[in-house]
Motif scaffolding. Structure first.
Motif, short mmCIF file in Angstrom:
data_model
loop_
_atom_site.label_atom_id
_atom_site.label_comp_id
_atom_site.label_asym_id
_atom_site.label_seq_id
_atom_site.Cartn_x
_atom_site.Cartn_y
_atom_site.Cartn_z
N GLU A 106 0.83 -1.21 0.00
CA GLU A 106 0.00 0.00 0.00
C GLU A 106 0.86 1.26 0.00
OE1 GLU A 106 -2.51 -0.43 3.36
OE2 GLU A 106 -3.97 -1.73 2.33
N LEU A 107 1.96 1.24 0.78
CA LEU A 107 2.86 2.39 0.78
C LEU A 107 3.50 2.58 -0.58
CD1 LEU A 107 4.64 1.96 4.25
CD2 LEU A 107 2.87 3.62 3.64
N VAL B 233 2.29 1.63 -3.49
CA VAL B 233 1.26 2.14 -4.42
C VAL B 233 1.04 3.63 -4.20
CG1 VAL B 233 -1.20 2.00 -4.99
CG2 VAL B 233 0.13 -0.09 -4.69
N ALA B 234 1.05 4.06 -2.93
CA ALA B 234 0.88 5.49 -2.65
C ALA B 234 2.02 6.30 -3.25
CB ALA B 234 0.80 5.71 -1.14
N GLU B 235 3.25 5.78 -3.15
CA GLU B 235 4.39 6.50 -3.74
C GLU B 235 4.26 6.57 -5.26
OE1 GLU B 235 7.84 4.49 -2.44
OE2 GLU B 235 7.65 5.11 -0.33
N LEU B 236 3.87 5.45 -5.89
CA LEU B 236 3.70 5.45 -7.34
C LEU B 236 2.58 6.38 -7.76
CD1 LEU B 236 4.14 1.63 -8.07
CD2 LEU B 236 5.80 3.46 -8.46
N THR B 237 1.51 6.41 -6.98
CA THR B 237 0.40 7.31 -7.30
C THR B 237 0.85 8.76 -7.25
OG1 THR B 237 -1.17 5.72 -6.38
CG2 THR B 237 -1.94 7.99 -6.66
N GLY B 238 1.68 9.11 -6.23
CA GLY B 238 2.20 10.47 -6.16
C GLY B 238 3.07 10.80 -7.36
N ALA B 239 3.89 9.83 -7.83
CA ALA B 239 4.74 10.08 -9.00
C ALA B 239 3.89 10.30 -10.25
CB ALA B 239 5.70 8.90 -9.20
#
Length: 287
Positions: A98-99, A101-107
């Motif tokens: 989940e962390l 995915v959150a980083e990829l979503t921010g990118a």
């Protein structure tokens, strides 16, 4: 991390609930012994909704139901705790995913322009030391220049393993203000003088007469500009006090003077009349 905390909290909650269950005032001696608690319990009345026979059998039935429910509840909680303990590693992996995915979503948001990109960070600059291994993209300073490693290397900057990012420049020079130009003084390069409403900078040391080819004009006085627009007329002032007037004259016959006495009580300047009378006598005697 959160999954581990949730599992630990669930186990602690189960243990606390079991401890409270063991101290509840229900069940007979056999049930209390089965639950690990042999203390005598005070008799509690049977709730009206559970009264079936109207005698001691209702109490026995309620105690039996309570013991059965407690045992089943304890077993279920133990099974749930074991299940959570087995799934704890999986829950940790899910939290890590989940962390990520959150980083990829921010990118992705940054690439789409929804979020501003993170501020650029220049690598830390270190002074080059002989015998030290530097890795690709490391930045060092050496002989006044700045270098960045093209690959992992122990070679000194200046070889093919390094790219020069910035070279050392020459020492800067500044202007020296010398005041008003005096042809008797000696001037050096970049000396600044003032002359005839202008300022000049020496192009070289020991320059010729200023102004001249050895001097660079920096600034000079400009022409007088056109007059500005007439301003708005001011307010009319208050009327002043009336000037004093002559009320009388004081005649000094011995000195031939006449002094005016003013209406405000002041004394005016005396008039010298001797010369006037002498001129009058002179003109009338010739006739």
């Amino acid at each position: 991390m959160h999954a581990h905390k949730d599992t630990t909290g669930a186990v602690a909650e189960l243990q606390q609930d079991e401890l409270e269950r063991r101290h509840q005032r229900r069940g007979d001696g056999l049930v209390r012994k089965a639950l690990g608690d042999t203390r005598p319990r005070a008799s509690e009345p049977v709730p009206d909704l559970l009264v079936l026979f109207g005698d001691h059998r209702d109490k026995q039935l309620v105690d039996a139901f309570g013991a059965t429910i407690s045992i089943v509840r304890r077993q279920l909680r133990n099974e749930i705790a074991e299940e959570l303990a087995e799934r704890d590693p999986q829950l940790r992996k899910i939290a890590a995913l989940e962390l990520k995915v959150a980083e990829l979503t921010g990118a992705v948001d940054v690439l789409r322009g929804k979020e501003p990109p993170p501020p650029a960070k220049f690598p830390r600059v270190k002074a080059w030391k002989e015998g030290t291994v530097y890795y690709e993209s490391d930045v060092v300073t050496h002989d006044g220049n700045t270098w960045q490693a093209r690959r992992d290397t122990a070679q000194a900057p200046g070889t093919a393993d390094w790219t020069c990012v910035a070279r050392a420049g020459r020492d800067g020079e500044s202007l020296t203000v010398r005041g008003t130009y005096d042809p008797r003084d000696t001037y050096a390069h970049l000396d600044v003088v003032a002359y005839n409403g202008a300022s000049f900078c020496a192009r070289k040391s020991a320059p010729g007469t200023c102004p001249g080819p050895d001097w660079q004009l920096l600034a000079k006085i400009g022409k007088r500009g056109p007059p500005g627009a007439r301003g708005i007329m001011g307010l009319r002032g208050e009327r002043g006090a009336a000037a004093p007037t002559i009320q009388s004259w004081v005649i000094d016959r011995a000195r031939y003077t006449a002094t005016p006495m003013m209406s405000d009580g002041s004394i005016g300047s005396s008039l010298e009349l001797r010369g006037l009378f002498e001129q009058f006598l002179l003109e009338t005697s010739d006739g």
